[in-house]
Enzyme design. Structure first.
Site, PDB file in Angstrom:
ATOM      1  N   LYS A 251      44.371  45.646  37.560  1.00  0.00           N
ATOM      2  CA  LYS A 251      43.017  44.748  37.119  1.00  0.00           C
ATOM      3  C   LYS A 251      42.200  44.662  36.828  1.00  0.00           C
ATOM      4  O   LYS A 251      41.452  45.633  37.133  1.00  0.00           O
ATOM      5  CB  LYS A 251      42.925  44.111  39.055  1.00  0.00           C
ATOM      6  CG  LYS A 251      42.073  42.871  39.670  1.00  0.00           C
ATOM      7  CD  LYS A 251      41.866  42.590  41.046  1.00  0.00           C
ATOM      8  CE  LYS A 251      40.763  41.400  40.661  1.00  0.00           C
ATOM      9  NZ  LYS A 251      40.206  41.408  41.757  1.00  0.00           N
ATOM     10  N   ASP A 256      33.322  39.009  38.635  1.00  0.00           N
ATOM     11  CA  ASP A 256      33.713  38.129  39.620  1.00  0.00           C
ATOM     12  C   ASP A 256      33.459  38.452  40.271  1.00  0.00           C
ATOM     13  O   ASP A 256      32.168  38.224  41.433  1.00  0.00           O
ATOM     14  CB  ASP A 256      34.502  39.297  40.812  1.00  0.00           C
ATOM     15  CG  ASP A 256      35.218  38.216  41.650  1.00  0.00           C
ATOM     16  OD1 ASP A 256      35.396  37.232  41.468  1.00  0.00           O
ATOM     17  OD2 ASP A 256      36.164  38.804  42.372  1.00  0.00           O
ATOM     18  N   LYS A 263      30.601  33.951  45.595  1.00  0.00           N
ATOM     19  CA  LYS A 263      30.556  34.000  45.993  1.00  0.00           C
ATOM     20  C   LYS A 263      28.971  34.294  46.720  1.00  0.00           C
ATOM     21  O   LYS A 263      27.781  34.209  45.834  1.00  0.00           O
ATOM     22  CB  LYS A 263      30.413  35.752  45.529  1.00  0.00           C
ATOM     23  CG  LYS A 263      31.492  36.470  45.802  1.00  0.00           C
ATOM     24  CD  LYS A 263      32.099  37.396  44.874  1.00  0.00           C
ATOM     25  CE  LYS A 263      33.032  38.244  44.882  1.00  0.00           C
ATOM     26  NZ  LYS A 263      34.915  38.284  45.803  1.00  0.00           N
ATOM     27  N   ASP A 274      35.065  44.889  39.883  1.00  0.00           N
ATOM     28  CA  ASP A 274      36.679  44.590  39.837  1.00  0.00           C
ATOM     29  C   ASP A 274      37.369  44.918  38.957  1.00  0.00           C
ATOM     30  O   ASP A 274      38.179  43.940  38.605  1.00  0.00           O
ATOM     31  CB  ASP A 274      35.456  42.712  40.414  1.00  0.00           C
ATOM     32  CG  ASP A 274      36.562  42.574  41.423  1.00  0.00           C
ATOM     33  OD1 ASP A 274      37.967  42.980  42.192  1.00  0.00           O
ATOM     34  OD2 ASP A 274      37.249  40.820  41.345  1.00  0.00           O
ATOM     35  N   ASP A 333      37.626  32.592  44.459  1.00  0.00           N
ATOM     36  CA  ASP A 333      37.976  33.645  44.493  1.00  0.00           C
ATOM     37  C   ASP A 333      39.365  34.626  45.019  1.00  0.00           C
ATOM     38  O   ASP A 333      38.902  35.710  44.763  1.00  0.00           O
ATOM     39  CB  ASP A 333      36.603  33.972  45.860  1.00  0.00           C
ATOM     40  CG  ASP A 333      36.113  35.543  45.731  1.00  0.00           C
ATOM     41  OD1 ASP A 333      36.290  36.158  44.808  1.00  0.00           O
ATOM     42  OD2 ASP A 333      35.490  35.175  46.530  1.00  0.00           O
ATOM     43  N   GLU A 335      41.376  35.791  42.843  1.00  0.00           N
ATOM     44  CA  GLU A 335      41.559  35.469  40.990  1.00  0.00           C
ATOM     45  C   GLU A 335      42.375  36.703  41.048  1.00  0.00           C
ATOM     46  O   GLU A 335      42.906  36.657  40.258  1.00  0.00           O
ATOM     47  CB  GLU A 335      40.345  35.540  40.524  1.00  0.00           C
ATOM     48  CG  GLU A 335      40.279  36.686  40.061  1.00  0.00           C
ATOM     49  CD  GLU A 335      38.992  37.091  41.338  1.00  0.00           C
ATOM     50  OE1 GLU A 335      39.033  36.657  42.409  1.00  0.00           O
ATOM     51  OE2 GLU A 335      38.969  38.660  41.089  1.00  0.00           O
ATOM     52  N   ARG A 337      45.085  38.371  42.370  1.00  0.00           N
ATOM     53  CA  ARG A 337      46.546  37.560  42.146  1.00  0.00           C
ATOM     54  C   ARG A 337      46.794  36.996  41.210  1.00  0.00           C
ATOM     55  O   ARG A 337      47.928  37.323  40.416  1.00  0.00           O
ATOM     56  CB  ARG A 337      46.938  37.832  43.963  1.00  0.00           C
ATOM     57  CG  ARG A 337      46.090  36.058  44.450  1.00  0.00           C
ATOM     58  CD  ARG A 337      46.019  35.922  45.661  1.00  0.00           C
ATOM     59  NE  ARG A 337      45.562  36.635  45.952  1.00  0.00           N
ATOM     60  CZ  ARG A 337      44.588  36.977  47.352  1.00  0.00           C
ATOM     61  NH1 ARG A 337      45.921  36.380  48.446  1.00  0.00           N
ATOM     62  NH2 ARG A 337      43.954  37.515  48.001  1.00  0.00           N
TER      63      ARG A 337
HETATM   64  N1  BES Z   1      37.376  41.132  43.798  1.00  0.00           N
HETATM   65  C1  BES Z   1      37.161  40.916  45.400  1.00  0.00           C
HETATM   66  C2  BES Z   1      37.799  41.770  46.587  1.00  0.00           C
HETATM   67  C3  BES Z   1      36.972  42.559  46.706  1.00  0.00           C
HETATM   68  C4  BES Z   1      35.081  42.317  47.640  1.00  0.00           C
HETATM   69  C5  BES Z   1      36.283  43.596  46.245  1.00  0.00           C
HETATM   70  C6  BES Z   1      35.370  43.651  47.571  1.00  0.00           C
HETATM   71  C7  BES Z   1      35.561  44.714  46.516  1.00  0.00           C
HETATM   72  C8  BES Z   1      34.472  44.285  47.091  1.00  0.00           C
HETATM   73  C9  BES Z   1      38.574  39.764  45.044  1.00  0.00           C
HETATM   74  O1  BES Z   1      38.806  39.402  43.989  1.00  0.00           O
HETATM   75  C10 BES Z   1      38.200  38.427  46.848  1.00  0.00           C
HETATM   76  O2  BES Z   1      37.390  37.913  46.293  1.00  0.00           O
HETATM   77  N2  BES Z   1      38.886  38.439  47.396  1.00  0.00           N
HETATM   78  C11 BES Z   1      38.769  37.701  48.809  1.00  0.00           C
HETATM   79  C12 BES Z   1      40.122  37.174  48.387  1.00  0.00           C
HETATM   80  C13 BES Z   1      40.144  36.041  49.523  1.00  0.00           C
HETATM   81  C14 BES Z   1      39.568  34.713  48.893  1.00  0.00           C
HETATM   82  C15 BES Z   1      41.448  35.022  50.092  1.00  0.00           C
HETATM   83  C16 BES Z   1      38.230  38.444  49.919  1.00  0.00           C
HETATM   84  O3  BES Z   1      38.915  39.546  49.286  1.00  0.00           O
HETATM   85  O4  BES Z   1      37.645  38.091  50.287  1.00  0.00           O
HETATM   86 ZN    ZN Z   2      37.848  39.842  42.681  1.00  0.00          ZN
HETATM   87 MN    MN Z   3      37.461  37.494  43.698  1.00  0.00          MN
END
Ligand code: BES
Ligand code: ZN
Ligand code: MN
Length: 485
Positions: A251, A256, A263, A274, A333, A335, A337
């Site tokens: 990824k 992000d 966020k 990210d 968010d 994204e 996947r």
């Molecule tokens: N890149 C983030 C995950 C992340 C968060 C990595 C904090 C490292 C530290 C990912 O893209 C994301 O935002 N995931 C969301 C998914 C949710 C919207 C289902 C998350 O984990 O909040």
């Molecule tokens: Zn992300």
């Molecule tokens: Mn995200």
């Protein structure tokens, strides 16, 4: 840091270090040092360092002892690495410019001696590129390590270990770079430069090519960004021509923001890393290419920036993936996947992998579950899982396996499309893995590594300073060594 092997050390170097096992006798040392170490309760435990001064032949010498623990410890290799790293941590900004390390102690094998040097080198990595006013006392002073007493086999083992160090350092640099410097196009350029002349083949897909292939999910993520998305593949044919490759997919979200599902501001700066999955894949590949691994390996990286904009995709949008499956984007968010599903599908079509492993900073929920000690492992294959767990133990990039299964899979059925890109809050890391699983061919061994908690560290570790850890690069190199060479 320069590390070189010498027969006799330069005369003017004040600092001499050695590795010490727990329980080793120190009687061959200057009496003041031996007594001092005892008084300071130095026992030779892994990571323990003693540093003392003595007058030797009329000049002031500085003698450092670094503990490697018990010589029969199961983690011997990593303990010795830690002993090397502890010396760097102690002396990097000490004012000493040179260090002699005498590896003719502690009964080290050549491979273990090289591990000590690997620890020394890895712990010396820092990223001061943008610090123009760093006080002199805070700058690294130690630049040269002179190796004496190396047991036979050390130099050969060091050739391989320094290739690994190069890979880890590349991962760390990519992870540490801010997102105004590192975006999809500049990520590609960094790789083109790093792999130039190595014999690895590089393929880059631009927007039009990805449109033709139907990568609607990946392209949807990049819609809100001024930075055009890219797919990057690096191929290394070091194995038998007929062998199916091991494929790693990373990824690479270079920043992000969350997109329209924005966020919150605090901590958003962390999202420059990210792209840690893609960074690990690029660095792991550089390691194994640099040591000319006898295996066929492909690294695939989906590179996008997730920004909110008038052109950005909206919550509720439905996108069509390259596989033909449709996805309801409930949360922009989630994204990662969306990027990975097209990268995984393309990688399987293009390279017909023997096994496919993706690495991603995919979910915050992973950090809630495992903290910063283990990456999460999800897989459709027990043998591949064991191999990954084993490789992780060997190199210290630890993993912990979590379940997947049909009951979790149901949670991401969409009422309007084939899949939705988020499930309910519980088991957030597992439903993310289920999403990816839907893009894996039936009989292909696959593993997903959620490394959200591992690529960045707020405090120094054994072999890294605070910041980018380089997690994943060594894991990739070791897995290839264990299963494909
Ligand atoms: N890149 C983030 C995950 C992340 C968060 C990595 C904090 C490292 C530290 C990912 O893209 C994301 O935002 N995931 C969301 C998914 C949710 C919207 C289902 C998350 O984990 O909040
Ligand atoms: Zn992300
Ligand atoms: Mn995200």
């Amino acid at each position: 840091m320069q590390i070189h092997f010498v027969d006799t050390p330069p005369a003017n170097v004040r600092l001499t270090a050695r590795i010490v096992n727990q329980g080793d006798s120190l009687t061959d040392l200057d009496a003041a040092i031996a007594d001092g170490a005892k008084a300071a309760r130095f026992k030779g435990r892994a990571g323990q360092v003693f540093d003392g001064f003595a007058m030797v032949d009329g000049t002031l010498s500085r003698i450092a002892l670094s503990g490697a623990g018990e010589s029969a410890d199961d983690n011997r290799q990593l303990n010795v690495e830690r002993a090397g790293a502890a010396l760097t941590a102690k002396f990097l900004t000490s004012g000493e410019t040179d260090m002699v390390i005498d590896l003719g102690h502690a009964n080290l094998s050549g491979k273990e001696a090289a591990a000590a040097l690997l620890g020394l080198r890895l712990r010396s990595w820092r990223y001061d590129t943008y610090r123009t006013k760093l006080a002199k006392e805070k700058r690294p002073s130690l630049t040269k390590v002179h190796v004496i007493g190396a047991p036979s086999g050390t130099e050969t083992a060091w050739e391989e270990a320094s290739a690994i160090a190069k890979g880890v350092e590349f991962t760390r640099t990519l992870v540490a770079e801010p997102a105004n410097i590192l975006y999809p196009i500049s990520f590609v350029e960094r790789c083109e430069k790093a792999f130039a002349g190595t014999g690895a083949e590089i393929t880059v897909l631009g927007i039009e090519e990805m449109e033709k292939l139907g990568m609607g999910a990946l392209l949807g993520v990049g819609m809100g960004s001024e930075q055009p998305s890219r797919m990057l593949a690096i191929r290394w044919n070091g194995g038998n021509p007929g062998d199916k490759p091991t494929v790693f997919v990373g990824k690479g979200v270079t920043f992000d923001t969350g997109g329209i599902s924005l966020k919150p501001p605090p901590g958003m700066e962390d999202m420059k890393w990210d792209m840690g999955g893609a960074g690990a894949v690029a660095g792991g590949m550089l390691a194994l290419v640099s040591r000319k691994a006898k295996a066929n390996v492909v690294a695939v990286m989906g590179l996008v920036e997730n920004m909110p904009d008038g052109k950005a995709q909206r919550p509720g949008d439905v996108v069509t993936t390259m596989s033909g499956q449709t996805v309801e984007v409930l949360n922009t968010d989630a994204e990662g996947r969306l990027v990975l599903c097209d990268a995984l599908h393309w990688a399987q079509e293009e390279y017909d992998p023997a096994r496919i492993i993706d690495l991603a900073t995919l979910t915050g929920a992973m950090i809630i579950a495992l903290g910063h000690e283990h990456g999460g492992l999800f897989s459709n294959n027990d043998a591949l899982s064991e191999q990954l767990l084993g490789a992780g133990k060997t190199v210290g990039d630890k993993l912990w396996r979590l379940p997947i299964g049909p009951a979790y899979d149901k949670l991401i059925d969409s009422p309007i499309a084939d899949i939705k890109n988020v499930g309910p809050r519980p088991a957030g890391s597992i439903t993310a893995a289920q999403f990816l699983h839907r893009f894996i061919r039936k009989d292909t061994p696959w593993a997903h590594l959620d490394i959200a908690g591992m690529v960045w560290s707020d405090k120094p570790g054994h072999t890294w300073d605070k910041g980018a850890t380089g997690y994943g690069a060594r894991l990739i190199d070791q897995l290839v060594k264990d299963v494909a060479e």
